[in-house]
Structure formats: C-alpha cells, structure tokens
Design an enzyme around this catalytic site. Structure first.
Site, PDB file in Angstrom:
ATOM      1  N   GLY A 185     -38.413  13.150  -9.920  1.00  0.00           N
ATOM      2  CA  GLY A 185     -37.925  12.245 -10.721  1.00  0.00           C
ATOM      3  C   GLY A 185     -37.862  12.794 -12.592  1.00  0.00           C
ATOM      4  O   GLY A 185     -38.074  13.827 -12.726  1.00  0.00           O
ATOM      5  N   SER A 186     -38.013  11.867 -13.443  1.00  0.00           N
ATOM      6  CA  SER A 186     -37.854  12.019 -14.614  1.00  0.00           C
ATOM      7  C   SER A 186     -38.991  12.869 -15.146  1.00  0.00           C
ATOM      8  O   SER A 186     -39.146  13.361 -16.429  1.00  0.00           O
ATOM      9  CB  SER A 186     -37.815  10.805 -15.495  1.00  0.00           C
ATOM     10  OG  SER A 186     -36.849  10.158 -14.976  1.00  0.00           O
TER      11      SER A 186
END
Length: 592
Positions: free
Chosen positions: A311-312
């Site tokens: 993810g981020s």
C-alpha cells in the site's frame, strides 16, 4: 690368550719313565682349565650386575627427584607440548550481538532396546509406558517380542527419565550419549534461528544438522571443527528482540489480527536488530509442517517469506524519485482532482483532498491520485529501475534459507496502469524485509544497504541512489506524516519519529480484493533528523473495535503498535531521548 695343553709331551714322557699314568696329567690340566674359565665368567657377571645396579639406582633417583619437584610445586593444568589445534566435535553456539546465548548444546542420552538381551519384556513395556505417557505398553511389548533385535525408544531423555529407566532394572534397555540443541530463550527469535534435527545416528553418537533459519544457512560453519568452536554472532539484540515480540504480540491481540511481523534495521550497517513473525513457535519442540495455507502455519516467516501489496508506504519512493529527477520539490503543487481514469480503471483517494496538494501534502494526506500523476511523469522504465536500485525486485539475500522464497511478485507487463498503481503500493508485492531495506537506503543519506543477520562494525559503502538533499527532504515529509498526517499516533516523546502508513486490500484467491480484509503497515524511521533505525510493522487483517465503527487502517492499527515498540526498544539500544522535545512549552506553574 695361550691355552695350557692338556697333554704336554715333556710331562707325558717323564711320567712314562717313572711308571705313572699319563691320563692323570690330562685330567688335572682339564680341571685347571675349567676353574680358570669359571673364575673369568664370575668376574664378568659381577661386573655386569654392578653396571645394571648403577643404572637402576640412577633411574630411581631421577624419578624420585622429579616426584619431589612436582610435590613441591603449584598445581596446574598440563599443557600440550606439540603444535596443532584440538578437534571440536560439537556444534558451535549462536549468540546475539552482545554475546548472549541464543542456541547451544546440552549433553544428554538416548534410550534404545536390545530385545535379545531382555529378561522381562512385559515389565519393561509397562515401566516405559509409565515413564513416557505418549508410549503404548502393548505396542512396546509387541516390538520387544517381535523380530526386531534393535529398537529406538527415545532420541533424547532427561536425567530424571534416565534414572527412572535405570530403576526398571531391565538389562536390554540401554543408553547412548547424545548432544541435543538447546534454545534457552524459548520462542524468542524462533524464525531467525530456525531449528535442528538429528542427521546420521548411531548408538554412541548422532549428528545435529540445521533444518531452517540461520541454523540451516550456516550449517557448514556451525559443524566445521576448523572454527575451533567459535560462536556464530548475529546482529540481533536479545533484549530488543524480546521487547519487540512482547509488544507485537499484545498489539496483534488488541487489533484482532490474524498475524503480524516487525523488522528493525540499522540504516547505516544494514544489521537487523530485531525481526519478529507471529504466530511463532518454540524451536526446542519445532512443530511439523502442516498442509493448507502456509500463512496459517507458525513456521511461516511473515517478515521474510510473506510478500504482500503493502500500500501507501510506497508513495515516498515515487515522490523521492521525482525529486531526484528534478520533476518537483516539496512545495510543488500536484493535481489531485479525482477520480483519475485510465481505461476501465479508476483511481480514487480515501478522502476528497481538493483540486491540488503540495508534494509534501501528497505524502502527508496519502493521495493516490497525486502519487499516480507523479508516476506518469516518471514513466514505467525509470520507475522500475529505481525500485530495482532500492532492492524491491529481487530476493533480499538475507542469511536464511527462507530468503529466496520471498521473491517479490511483479506485474507480467509493466504498463502505464501498473506504473500508476505501483506508485501507491498496489500491483507489486514484497516482504517487510524488502520494505525495511528500501526505506533504509532512501533515508540514510541515499546510499544502498543490504539487510544482514550478521554483526557488523562498519557502515556499508553502497552505491548512491539519491542525493543527500533528496534523502533529507524524504525524511522531512515522513516526519510531517507523524506530526500532522495519518500517523499521528506514531509520535514518541523524546524520539523524532517519521513514517508512512499503508493500508492495502488483500487479494482474493479468485482475483479481485476483499472488502473487509487488509494488510496494515507502518514504515518508520527514528530519529528522523539523524536516522539510526528503520522499523516496519505489518498486521494481517487487523480490526480496531474500540468504537462503534470497526477501523482497519494502519493509522489506527499498525501505528500505535509501532510507537510502543519504539518507546520500549529505543532506550535498550542506547538512544537517549531528546531532552528539548520533552520540555513543556508556554507558561508553566512552578513552586517557590
């Protein structure tokens, strides 16, 4: 020597003239010759006895003198006069960075039966079943009375069990010397150490060989007599490892997670100070390999073998590369108008952040749209090269047999949409150790480091990936994420923490993603102004349930756990808190 004649002619003639017997003269001369020979032999024997007696007297005098010297000297261990090194037959110890024992050997015994020598098989079977509850008396009796002449009963037994077997009094039950591998700290660092098993076995000896972890990777070193028993010194710190395991286990329980992992790494040397995967196991009683999803097995090392879309946490790589390429700086405005459409795909943000954000706020707010637009400027080829320089496209090379199995999963076609999704951590799967390596390389001043489980005394001199200015700006952005962004729970008073959250939906076996299952990750660095360590904490399927609405994002789950790990571990590693940051600001009440 002239011998006297036995029949001298003159005396013979004289004797005949006188009428005497000449034979008497010969007999007399023979007697005289024998007496002379006897006298000479006696003298020679007496001389030999005198010399032999003198030699015995001298020898006893030397021995007596030496005994007197030893009796009057201080006792000491005898020393080997010749050269050469002793042969070390046992497996070498494994220690942490401070010399504390992680794995060692313990002398014990094995138990076996010679059925031909048994007197009372029934009593022996009943007695062994009482000592070892997992053994069946009837099965033992069948074995003792069957066709087998030799039977292993236990590869290793305790002294108490050995004494109990002795008391059975069965001559057919015998013991053999053994060395067993002992892990005195139980499950602490279990996935790192791995475990051992018995290899070739005989009645009087057994070979210990590694089956996983560093025990398997360094098996030749640990068994090599040429090393003279020198221990294998790892980079991990036992105190830090135990603290991280305790905090992570508590966080996993509080966040209702299926599993968890944590990796703490020195950003300059690449040393892994702590690496934890939960659930874990006790290497003293290593469980068997189970069928089904390997992630359900306690033997599965999530930190090394688990590859996930994280993810981020990847967004800092995209912004950092763009800064290095001169495409933007911290204050450059980026279009965040959403959704961003590419064919049938739509990229959205978790919240509506307005039409534009600065590059710093793209990281602070964690904008997928803004990061994807930056990635489009970078391009697929340059993005792939940069991630490769950070070590995110190949196995880590960590000194564990499991490391090659943690190969990142790359898109089959690195297209433009792949470039956009990879920029915010989807479409490329890697392990927490990969992420720790990449963060350390980006944030330590911009030089690549490779993770290691061996203690090092000097920083790595890796190739430069980004400039020091880019590295400093990336640290500033991550610090702002903690100060005013999605990782506000990550603040630890006295330690300037910077980091990035990542919440990635888990893929389903049929394709697509779950709506309610995520991998929550927080990748952090501390202190952010002068980085020493990177910490990556990842939770599998966490759910924070303190409110009416269940929360799964990393800011609510992984970040508080990471903050508590830093709070516990930083003092253990000798990091003093920044006193200025602990002082209260504004007007304070004091007493006179």
């Amino acid at each position: 020597m002239i011998r006297r004649p036995l029949r001298p002619l003159a005396r013979i003639l004289k004797a005949r003239a006188e009428g005497a017997n000449p034979d008497v003269i010969e007999a007399e001369n023979l007697r005289l010759r024998h007496e002379e020979m006897r006298d000479r032999a006696r003298v020679r024997a007496e001389g030999r006895l005198l010399v032999l007696g003198a030699l015995f007297f001298f020898a006893f005098a030397v021995v007596g003198g030496r005994m007197g010297v030893l009796a009057g000297s201080e006792p000491s261990e005898p020393q080997v006069a010749g050269g050469g090194n002793p042969i070390i037959s046992s497996r070498a110890d494994i220690t942490d960075r401070n010399g504390r024992i992680l794995a060692t050997n313990l002398e014990t015994h094995s138990l076996y039966a010679q059925t031909r020598d048994m007197i009372d098989p029934r009593a022996a079977a009943d007695g062994l079943a009482a000592i070892f509850p997992d053994l069946e008396a009837e099965e033992l009796y069948k074995d003792f009375t069957g066709n087998r002449h030799f039977l292993w009963i236990r590869r290793q037994i305790s002294p108490e069990q050995m004494q109990a077997v002795h008391e059975i009094g069965e001559p057919g039950l015998l013991f053999g010397p053994r060395e067993m591998r002992l892990y005195p700290n139980g499950s602490v660092a279990a996935h790192i150490l791995g475990g051992t098993k018995y290899g070739e076995e005989a009645v009087n000896a057994a070979e210990i060989e590694g089956v996983a972890g560093v025990e398997k990777y360094f098996d030749d070193y640990l068994r090599d007599p040429a090393n003279e028993g020198a221990p294998l010194e790892l980079s991990i710190d036992l105190s830090v490892q135990a603290a991280v395991e305790r905090v992570l286990a508590g966080g996993m329980m509080l966040m209702n997670a299926r599993g968890a992992s944590a990796v703490m790494m020195d950003v300059h040397t690449g040393e892994i100070v702590s690496m934890v995967s939960l659930p874990d196991f006790d290497p003293n009683t290593r469980p068997p390999i189970t069928q089904g999803d390997r992630a359900d097995s306690p033997l599965f090392n999530r930190a090394v073998q688990g590859v996930y879309e994280l993810g981020s946490v990847f967004k800092i790589f995209t912004i950092g590369q763009a800064v290095e390429l001169g495409l933007l700086n911290g204050e450059t405005m980026i279009d965040t108008t959403g959704p961003l459409t590419w064919g049938r795909f739509r990229i959205r943000d978790f919240h509506n952040y307005g039409p534009e954000l600065t590059a710093t706020d793209v990281i602070v707010k964690s904008s997928n749209v803004g990061t994807a637009r930056v990635a489009m400027q970078i391009g697929a080829e340059r993005q792939r090269d940069f991630l490769g320089e950070l070590g995110l496209l190949e196995p880590t090379g960590l000194e564990m047999v499991e490391a090659p199995t943690g190969r990142p999963l790359l898109p089959p076609n690195w297209s433009e949409i792949s470039t956009m999704t990879i920029s915010y951590g989807h479409g490329l799967s890697s392990s927490p150790v990969h992420l720790a390596q990449a963060y350390a390389s980006l944030l330590n001043g911009g030089t690549r480091v490779t993770p290691t489980l061996l203690r090092r005394t000097r920083p790595q001199q890796g190739e430069r990936i980004v400039s020091e200015q880019t590295s400093a700006l990336a640290r500033h952005m991550l610090r702002q994420v903690v100060v005013r962004g999605t990782a506000s729970f990550g603040e630890v008073p006295g330690y300037e923490v910077g980091g990035k959250t990542g919440t990635a939906d888990k893929p389903t076996p049929q394709g697509g993603y779950y709506d309610d299952k995520v991998i929550a990750t927080f990748a952090s660095v501390f202190p952010a102004d002068d980085p020493r360590y990177v910490l990556v904490v990842s939770l599998d399927e966490p759910v924070e349930t303190s409110s009416d609405e269940p929360r799964r994002t990393a800011g609510w789950t992984a970040v508080p756990v990471a903050a508590e790990i830093i709070r516990r571990a930083a003092p253990l590693m000798g990091l003093r808190p920044d006193v200025d940051s602990l002082r209260p600001t504004g007007v304070t009440l004091t007493s006179n």
